[in-house]
Scaffold this motif. Sequence first.
Motif, PDB file in Angstrom:
ATOM      1  N   CYS A  87       0.717  -1.047  -0.024  1.00 55.15           N
ATOM      2  CA  CYS A  87      -0.094   0.040  -0.019  1.00 55.15           C
ATOM      3  C   CYS A  87       0.700   1.454   0.062  1.00 55.15           C
ATOM      4  O   CYS A  87       0.353   2.229  -0.598  1.00 55.15           O
ATOM      5  CB  CYS A  87      -0.969   0.084   1.267  1.00 55.15           C
ATOM      6  SG  CYS A  87      -2.108  -1.080   0.992  1.00 55.15           S
ATOM      7  N   HIS A  92      -1.760   3.408  -2.115  1.00 54.48           N
ATOM      8  CA  HIS A  92      -3.096   2.850  -2.098  1.00 54.48           C
ATOM      9  C   HIS A  92      -4.171   3.960  -1.712  1.00 54.48           C
ATOM     10  O   HIS A  92      -3.965   4.631  -0.492  1.00 54.48           O
ATOM     11  CB  HIS A  92      -3.307   1.690  -1.233  1.00 54.48           C
ATOM     12  CG  HIS A  92      -4.532   0.920  -1.333  1.00 54.48           C
ATOM     13  ND1 HIS A  92      -5.056   0.079  -0.422  1.00 54.48           N
ATOM     14  CD2 HIS A  92      -5.575   1.261  -2.195  1.00 54.48           C
ATOM     15  CE1 HIS A  92      -6.239  -0.306  -0.930  1.00 54.48           C
ATOM     16  NE2 HIS A  92      -6.615   0.176  -1.813  1.00 54.48           N
ATOM     17  N   CYS A 107      -6.001   4.645   1.937  1.00 53.29           N
ATOM     18  CA  CYS A 107      -5.781   3.712   2.925  1.00 53.29           C
ATOM     19  C   CYS A 107      -4.691   4.130   3.720  1.00 53.29           C
ATOM     20  O   CYS A 107      -3.694   4.650   3.715  1.00 53.29           O
ATOM     21  CB  CYS A 107      -4.855   2.775   2.014  1.00 53.29           C
ATOM     22  SG  CYS A 107      -4.145   1.100   2.762  1.00 53.29           S
ATOM     23  N   TRP A 110      -4.325  -5.579  -2.936  1.00 54.20           N
ATOM     24  CA  TRP A 110      -3.402  -4.575  -2.231  1.00 54.20           C
ATOM     25  C   TRP A 110      -3.002  -5.318  -0.773  1.00 54.20           C
ATOM     26  O   TRP A 110      -3.768  -6.169  -0.370  1.00 54.20           O
ATOM     27  CB  TRP A 110      -4.383  -3.363  -1.739  1.00 54.20           C
ATOM     28  CG  TRP A 110      -4.396  -2.738  -2.829  1.00 54.20           C
ATOM     29  CD1 TRP A 110      -5.614  -2.636  -3.856  1.00 54.20           C
ATOM     30  CD2 TRP A 110      -3.574  -1.615  -3.382  1.00 54.20           C
ATOM     31  NE1 TRP A 110      -5.357  -1.865  -4.748  1.00 54.20           N
ATOM     32  CE2 TRP A 110      -4.192  -1.055  -4.543  1.00 54.20           C
ATOM     33  CE3 TRP A 110      -2.396  -1.068  -3.001  1.00 54.20           C
ATOM     34  CZ2 TRP A 110      -3.809  -0.178  -5.250  1.00 54.20           C
ATOM     35  CZ3 TRP A 110      -1.803   0.019  -3.656  1.00 54.20           C
ATOM     36  CH2 TRP A 110      -2.375   0.362  -4.933  1.00 54.20           C
ATOM     37  N   CYS A 151      -3.206  -4.152   2.296  1.00 58.19           N
ATOM     38  CA  CYS A 151      -4.136  -4.228   3.304  1.00 58.19           C
ATOM     39  C   CYS A 151      -5.367  -5.200   3.186  1.00 58.19           C
ATOM     40  O   CYS A 151      -5.947  -5.786   4.062  1.00 58.19           O
ATOM     41  CB  CYS A 151      -4.707  -2.836   3.448  1.00 58.19           C
ATOM     42  SG  CYS A 151      -5.563  -2.167   2.183  1.00 58.19           S
TER      43      CYS A 151
END
Length: 132
Positions: A53, A58, A61, A103, A105
Amino acid sequence: MQKVRSSGTNLEIQVRKYLHANGLRFRIAPQGLIGRPDVVLPRFRSVVFVNGCFWHGHADCKASKLPSSNAQFWRQKITRNIARDDYVHSELTQQGWRVNVIWGCELAASGESLSKLLASILRFADPLQKKC
Ligand SMILES: [Zn+2]
């Protein structure tokens, strides 16, 4: 261009193990394909990028929050990475690849992202290539 990914991070290994356990066979970061996707599934004409990320910026995020020191440096660096990702994805799409991004996360949050990824790859199985 800075290389922002090294081969074989934990996240990538997690994704590869999952796809492999589900019967998918793939190649890893082959030369000659722009952006060196983390997983390449020629049979499904699909590629997968496993994005950290922070490095890939990202959007919205927590894990992509920039350090407060040297903020401008980081902002420029990550902005370049995002632009590079966009470029790579559109090039691959033009070459007929289906680009999947997963991603960090999402991987950390649940296994659901992996089953979604798998479904997305299988959805595009090309019947023309299933003859043998
Ligand atoms: Zn994220």
